[in-house]
Design an enzyme around this catalytic site. Structure first.
Site, PDB file in Angstrom:
ATOM      1  N   LYS A 146      33.189  42.270  32.094  1.00  0.00           N
ATOM      2  CA  LYS A 146      34.504  42.546  32.690  1.00  0.00           C
ATOM      3  C   LYS A 146      35.392  43.259  31.680  1.00  0.00           C
ATOM      4  O   LYS A 146      35.378  42.937  30.479  1.00  0.00           O
ATOM      5  CB  LYS A 146      35.133  41.210  33.132  1.00  0.00           C
ATOM      6  CG  LYS A 146      36.440  41.358  33.913  1.00  0.00           C
ATOM      7  CD  LYS A 146      36.943  39.991  34.403  1.00  0.00           C
ATOM      8  CE  LYS A 146      38.262  40.107  35.164  1.00  0.00           C
ATOM      9  NZ  LYS A 146      38.724  38.821  35.699  1.00  0.00           N
ATOM     10  N   SER A 150      40.252  38.591  40.581  1.00  0.00           N
ATOM     11  CA  SER A 150      40.332  39.843  39.855  1.00  0.00           C
ATOM     12  C   SER A 150      38.973  40.359  39.375  1.00  0.00           C
ATOM     13  O   SER A 150      38.825  41.525  39.040  1.00  0.00           O
ATOM     14  CB  SER A 150      41.255  39.667  38.650  1.00  0.00           C
ATOM     15  OG  SER A 150      40.707  38.756  37.717  1.00  0.00           O
ATOM     16  N   SER A 174      39.755  33.749  40.137  1.00  0.00           N
ATOM     17  CA  SER A 174      39.245  35.113  39.959  1.00  0.00           C
ATOM     18  C   SER A 174      37.758  35.227  39.673  1.00  0.00           C
ATOM     19  O   SER A 174      37.227  36.327  39.612  1.00  0.00           O
ATOM     20  CB  SER A 174      40.028  35.831  38.850  1.00  0.00           C
ATOM     21  OG  SER A 174      41.311  36.184  39.300  1.00  0.00           O
TER      22      SER A 174
END
EC number: 6.3.5.7
Length: 494
Positions: free
Chosen positions: A77, A157, A181
């Site tokens: 990420k 997210s 998330s």
């Protein structure tokens, strides 16, 4: 089956038997990534690093010194700092930022022999539930509704991470979870995602959103893979003052599949009005699966649940406004062009106005407001007290013998990109209704794919565990996964 479709555990076994090389495995993923542009999951590709790490992994495996993650290709990420590789948190304000250091999580994974394929899309500064606030544009869910080509959100997210794992672009990915998330995108894409206990995984080198809530975790194709990868990510880190100095158990060894006599709590407050019938039916099915496995099902009450979202959306923006004050155009990242009469104040204002997107700006404004002199007690302090009550609710339930709590993961399946554009921000925030309590209480939570809705989209259930009992939690998740038998994959359209 191509190599990129393997799970971590299958790839580990194949690598050790010499049936496949780490280089071949990495190449299979890199080929899939190059053909995946419509998903917009990988935003910084690192093929040279991947092949260099894969060659090193092959050498380690040949020498007989191979941890479980050795040679496993991962997506990282964009919130994790990776040395010499853009680490932007999906924000224009960090454009051009290449850290001179490596986050603790990626260091641990690379030390274990993992291979980095590149950086993954996400909501800007991890603020969002649909991956629509990214400076790279939307990440797209590889799943489609039956008979429709409408682009769907992969959740947020960690939307890029979820899309990449579901589409077999990588064997697993790192995610972070501040209010859901990891778990919400996992549920939207039919994969497994675990948020560990706060303090289990180091936050050092992970771009901060809300420091008392953020926690990194793995996003994988199976519960076994989650156990393997979490073991490699976890452990004490002296560089993170919130990191717990506790031994890391063998999470994979804990997957016995035996939960006979274990008490599973079903919180009545999570039966929300307006919840789609499909979500309620899935939850009921999950309860029956656990009962069939020998678990004792007990109705429980978590009375302060209804205050969790408002408390979260005071605490998280407050911490964000403080954390994001460092992005001022002075030391690194984006700097606005100034006019001849502009001074330092104009530099800050213009840089932040240009660099931060609307959702981040909204949360900074809310956070600054609730921390301001006249409102601190009315909002922030009150939210902290509510948080303590929510934590106490869970403590009381666990003290009464409950081993894990079963709830829905999300209030719906994946929605269309742009569907929330005309809605109020509160409607988007409601996506976190089942997940934020876990962050507020610092507990571990895992999302497991359990079925498909009427439109053929994946739905997940959430299990919440006792603090530091990821081993027990993963075993419960393993039982649920085995009972559900979820093997569906998205049909390739990209």
């Amino acid at each position: 089956m191509t190599a990129n479709q393997l799970t971590i555990s299958d790839a580990r076994d194949a690598l050790r038997k010499g049936e496949i090389s780490a280089v071949d495995l990495a190449m299979s993923c890199l080929t899939a990534i190059d053909a995946s542009d419509p998903l917009n999951a990988f935003v910084h590709k690192t093929p040279e690093i991947a092949l260099e790490q894969a060659r090193a992994a092959d050498a380690r495996i040949a020498s007989g010194d191979a941890p479980a993650m050795c040679g496993i290709p991962l997506g990282i990420k964009d919130l994790f700092c990776t040395k010499g590789v853009p680490s932007q948190a999906a924000s224009n304000i960090l454009e051009g930022f290449k850290p001179e250091y490596e986050s603790t999580v990626t260091t641990k994974l690379f030390d274990a022999g993992a291979v980095m394929l590149g950086k993954l899309n996400m909501d800007e500064f991890a603020m969002g539930s649909s991956n629509e606030s990214s400076c790279y544009g939307n990440a797209v869910n590889p799943w489609r509704r039956e008979g429709s080509d409408v682009a769907l959100t992969p959740g947020g997210s960690s939307g890029g991470s979820a899309a990449a794992v579901a589409a077999d672009l990588c064997l697993a990915a790192t995610g972070t979870d501040t209010g859901g998330s990891i778990r919400q995108p996992a549920a939207f894409t039919g994969i497994v995602g675990i948020k560990p206990t706060y303090g289990r995984v180091s936050r050092w080198g992970v771009v901060a959103f809300a420091s008392s809530l953020d926690q990194a975790g793995p996003m994988t194709k199976s519960v076994r893979d989650a156990a393997i990868m979490l073991g490699a990510m976890s452990g004490h880190d002296a560089k993170d003052s919130t990191s717990a100095d506790m031994a890391v158990p063998d999470f994979e060894a804990a997957l016995t599949g035996d939960i006979k006599g274990k008490v599973i709590g079903i919180p009545k407050e999570y039966r929300m009005e307006g919840m789609p019938a499909e979500i309620g039916a899935l939850w009921d099915r999950g309860i029956e699966m656990m009962r069939d496995a020998g678990a004792v099902i007990r109705d429980i009450s978590l009375p302060h649940t209804k205050y969790a979202l408002p408390a979260y959306y005071v605490i998280a923006p407050a911490e964000a406004s403080s954390n994001l004050a460092r992005y001022d155009g002075v030391k690194y990242g984006h700097r606005a062009k100034l006019g001849p009469a502009d001074g330092i104040t104009e530099l800050y204002e213009k840089t932040r106005a240009e660099g931060f997107g609307p959702e981040v700006q909204r949360r900074i404004m809310v956070g600054t407001y609730v921390l301001s002199a006249g409102f601190y007690d009315a909002y922030y302090n009150r939210a902290r007290k509510v948080r303590a009550l929510i934590k106490r609710d869970f403590e009381a339930v666990f003290a009464d013998g409950v081993e894990a709590i079963l709830t829905p993961a999300t209030p719906s399946s994946a929605f269309g990109l742009g569907d929330m554009a005309t809605a109020s921000p509160v409607e988007m925030y409601l996506n976190d209704v089942f997940t934020v309590t876990v962050n507020l209480a610092g507990l571990p939570g895992v999302s497991v794919p359990v079925g498909l809705d009427a439109q053929g989209l994946p739905l997940g259930l959430q299990l919440i565990g006792r603090p530091w009992d990821e081993a027990g939690l993963l075993n419960h998740a393993y039982v649920l996964e085995q009972a559900a038998g979820f093997v569906s994959k998205p049909t390739k359209w990209w």
